[in-house]
Design an enzyme around this catalytic site. Sequence first.
Site, PDB file in Angstrom:
ATOM      1  NE  ARG A 143      -4.047  -1.468   2.490  1.00  0.00           N
ATOM      2  CZ  ARG A 143      -4.732  -1.882   3.540  1.00  0.00           C
ATOM      3  NH1 ARG A 143      -4.244  -1.746   4.748  1.00  0.00           N
ATOM      4  NH2 ARG A 143      -5.915  -2.433   3.376  1.00  0.00           N
ATOM      5  CE  LYS A 195      -2.342  -2.220  -4.713  1.00  0.00           C
ATOM      6  NZ  LYS A 195      -1.394  -1.325  -4.088  1.00  0.00           N
ATOM      7  CB  CYS A 249      -1.026   2.022  -8.769  1.00  0.00           C
ATOM      8  SG  CYS A 249       0.644   1.554  -8.329  1.00  0.00           S
ATOM      9  CE1 TYR A 308       4.482   8.078  -9.799  1.00  0.00           C
ATOM     10  CE2 TYR A 308       2.180   8.562  -9.349  1.00  0.00           C
ATOM     11  CZ  TYR A 308       3.369   7.988  -8.971  1.00  0.00           C
ATOM     12  OH  TYR A 308       3.464   7.326  -7.774  1.00  0.00           O
TER      13      TYR A 308
END
Length: 396
Positions: A143, A195, A249, A308
């Site tokens: 995480r 997740k 992600c 990003y």
Amino acid sequence: MINVIGLGYIGLPTALMLASHGVEVIGTDYNQTLVETLNRGQTTFSEEGLEQLFADALAGGVRFTTEYQSTEVYIVSVPTPYDEVSKKIDPCYVVAAVEKILTICPEDAVIVIESTVSPGTIDRFIRPLCEGRQVSLVHAPERIIPGNMVYELEHNSRTIGADSPAVGERIRRIYSSFCKGEIVVTDIKTAEMTKVIENTYRAVNIAFANELAKLCYYENMDVEEIRRICNMHPRVNILAPGPGVGGHCIPVDPWFLVGDYPEHTPLIAKAMEINEKMPDYIFKRICAMMEERGITDLSRVGLYGLTYKEDVDDVRESPTLQLLSRHPLPFRVYDPMVSRELVKGQYTDYTAFLDAVDLVVVMVGHSHIRANEAALDGKWIFDTRNVLKNAATYKL
Ligand code: SAJ
């Protein structure tokens, strides 16, 4: 001993954290150059606290190699991209890693998959590989957030999915060598779902913020003032709108769900589409500003920021790269966190970049630009991240 497979943004800090907490660790990556860099004592990306962690791990005996090891526990942290057409997860790297592990691991080994996978991936693609073998499978998704990885690795709570409480407990004990957060043990498919859903939740909420920004612009209203006031409500927390969503992600994982369950995920699909179109929206706004200010030459427009998000050096899927790939025009580009040349028109000197442009588009809110606002005097500024105090001429 633990063999960590894949020494990227997740595998490397995890290996270092374990090694610096008394666990014997060998890190394996097929990229020889990366392994050589690590063996020279250099880290492969920059992240707060990583250098110190590396030093501690070296003192703890961490080793790096391109070879898989025969050992009792494996942690697999390899990329899981998605297929751009079907949107389904492409598990090829996880499958290849597990296939290799199975050629070398002893009976009773535990293979922990840390890579993000869509619900059911381990049952569909990994379990069949292990048929007839005495190995246990575990899913232990991470995480940690780039920019605060080392702290979060130690302090976040985490999830472990296992087939039996005994195996779950064995792996929980390993992670609790460094993890101060609560470690929840559940089944594998639940861990897979949690997740992907965590990242999907964020993607959907960012899309909401982006939609709000467009609505406010249409109504000539200040989205930040509206967010500020709404977020004073005890149960409202609107995220920050921006020029798009990058990283490996948030723009990727929610697609796994859309790919596998298209009829059940219309909201997620729409949210992903909204986020994906933000760089095009920024481009349209740039064109309108150019017209308004009489700028006819696109090379007088500078994009500030290639990464990003702020204060990281990771450029994967960045909104600026998305914009440039869809609109390959002669923009000038600068990012204080990126010294290697990635795109045409890129500057490594900030003053030279500013001298070359009339309109600066802040694509990333690095601390650098926030600390040097005065340098922007005399430029038109489009602040897509709402990070400047005074300099912005245009906001999102
Ligand atoms: N972004 C916005 N507005 C916001 C927040 C983010 O536009 O309010 C943009 C960022 O600028 C960036 C993108 O979204 O382009 C993703 O950035 P992020 O900071 O939201 O997330 P990541 O990709 O750095 O890390 C996420 C985290 N997931 C969640 O917060 C649910 C992290 O905890 C995960 O470990 C990580 O994904 C991962 O590896 O899965």
